[in-house]
Design a protein around this motif. Structure first.
Motif, short mmCIF file in Angstrom:
data_model
loop_
_atom_site.label_atom_id
_atom_site.label_comp_id
_atom_site.label_asym_id
_atom_site.label_seq_id
_atom_site.Cartn_x
_atom_site.Cartn_y
_atom_site.Cartn_z
N ARG A 135 -3.99 14.87 6.27
CA ARG A 135 -4.36 13.98 5.52
C ARG A 135 -3.63 12.69 5.11
O ARG A 135 -2.50 13.05 5.21
CB ARG A 135 -5.15 14.46 3.96
N THR A 136 -4.39 11.58 5.13
CA THR A 136 -3.32 10.20 4.76
C THR A 136 -4.31 9.87 3.69
O THR A 136 -5.58 9.47 4.03
CB THR A 136 -3.43 9.33 5.91
N VAL A 137 -3.84 9.90 2.45
CA VAL A 137 -4.55 9.60 1.26
C VAL A 137 -3.88 8.24 0.53
O VAL A 137 -2.86 8.14 0.24
CB VAL A 137 -4.39 10.74 0.22
N PRO A 138 -4.61 7.22 0.39
CA PRO A 138 -4.34 6.05 -0.43
C PRO A 138 -3.77 6.48 -1.84
O PRO A 138 -4.69 7.05 -2.66
CB PRO A 138 -5.57 5.22 -0.46
N LEU A 139 -2.67 5.89 -2.21
CA LEU A 139 -2.48 6.16 -3.91
C LEU A 139 -2.59 5.02 -4.59
O LEU A 139 -2.64 4.90 -5.68
CB LEU A 139 -0.88 6.69 -3.85
N LEU B 220 0.82 5.33 0.33
CA LEU B 220 0.06 6.53 1.13
C LEU B 220 0.80 7.69 0.80
O LEU B 220 1.87 7.68 0.89
CB LEU B 220 -0.20 6.01 2.49
N HIS C 204 -4.37 14.95 -8.37
CA HIS C 204 -5.88 15.10 -8.14
C HIS C 204 -6.00 15.58 -6.73
O HIS C 204 -7.02 16.19 -6.30
CB HIS C 204 -6.79 13.83 -8.27
N LEU C 205 -4.83 15.42 -6.02
CA LEU C 205 -4.76 15.83 -4.60
C LEU C 205 -4.48 17.28 -4.46
O LEU C 205 -4.74 18.13 -3.70
CB LEU C 205 -3.68 15.24 -3.70
N ARG D 174 -3.28 10.45 -9.55
CA ARG D 174 -3.74 10.40 -8.21
C ARG D 174 -3.12 11.74 -7.31
O ARG D 174 -3.85 12.26 -6.77
CB ARG D 174 -3.78 9.24 -7.59
N THR E 53 0.82 -1.06 0.15
CA THR E 53 0.07 0.04 -0.14
C THR E 53 0.84 1.20 -0.01
O THR E 53 1.78 1.31 0.79
CB THR E 53 -0.70 -0.05 1.36
N VAL F 19 -0.26 14.36 3.51
CA VAL F 19 -0.62 15.56 2.82
C VAL F 19 -1.21 16.44 3.99
O VAL F 19 -2.35 16.56 4.34
CB VAL F 19 -1.43 15.80 1.61
#
Length: 208
Positions: free
Chosen positions: A181-185, A175, A201-202, A198, A173, A178
């Motif tokens: 925030r913790t955003v899955p990539l 991530l 898009h952030l 991706r 995984t 940011v």
């Protein structure tokens, strides 16, 4: 921005993600990457490879999708079946290498996967870490001393706790952290182009 790569050195899909991770690091050298061991084969899952009847089929799928190679020595090990993948030992090895050269954690994690999936070397064997360290130009004796130290055991356990705290249940995984925030990539498989899209898009740049 920081990336967090949660993987397991004994995970075939993590091996398959190596090319994507290598490309991302090459494209974005200014972005820090935390490498965290997930602990796939621990406890009751620490059993001989023969107990995992799907290995050959899964490896074929990984190769077709990612282009990752599985070397003859590894394939012989898997076919024989008695080898036990111990993710706790592998996590100690990752931690030992990471502590010795923190800025090269990605490179060294990929080297460990190559040692197993290409050369069939046990990630429980200190000699594997000697070879990886020497090839990387590191102090092999320092890596070996770290591999068996209580502090490195603590670091491996901390990796497993961090994996749980991040909510990661599948490997690999990737991530992005940011701000708050913790955003899955990516999970399992993604190309570097897909990860970059991706990220865009952030609303952040790769050097943020």
């Amino acid at each position: 921005m920081k990336l967090v790569y949660v993987f397991d050195a004994y995970c075939g899909w993590s091996h398959g993600f190596s090319g994507t991770l290598r490309e991302l690091v090459s494209r974005h050298p200014g972005v820090p990457v935390d490498v965290v061991s997930g602990g796939l084969f621990t406890g009751q899952r620490r059993v001989p490879m023969s107990r995992f009847g799907h290995i050959e089929e899964a490896n074929g799928a990984i190769s077709r999708l990612t282009g990752a190679k599985f070397g003859p020595a590894y394939r012989r090990l898997a076919a024989e079946g008695s080898f036990v993948m111990d993710s706790e030992a592998a996590a100690r090895g990752v931690a030992a290498l990471r502590q010795t050269a923190p800025d090269r954690a990605v490179e060294l994690a990929l080297a460990l996967q190559q040692a197993f999936y290409a050369d069939g070397h046990s990630l429980s064997d200190p000699e594997t870490y000697r070879q990886v360290a020497e090839t990387a130009g590191l102090d092999a004796e320092a890596v070996l001393a770290s591999f068996t130290s209580p502090a490195t055991q603590d670091a491996a356990e901390a990796d497993f706790r961090r994996t749980a705290e991040l909510g990661v249940t599948a490997f690999p995984t990737l991530l992005a952290l940011v701000g708050s925030r913790t955003v899955p990539l990516a999970q399992g498989h993604a190309t570097a182009d897909e990860v970059d899209r991706r990220l865009s898009h952030l609303g952040v740049t790769a050097t943020s």
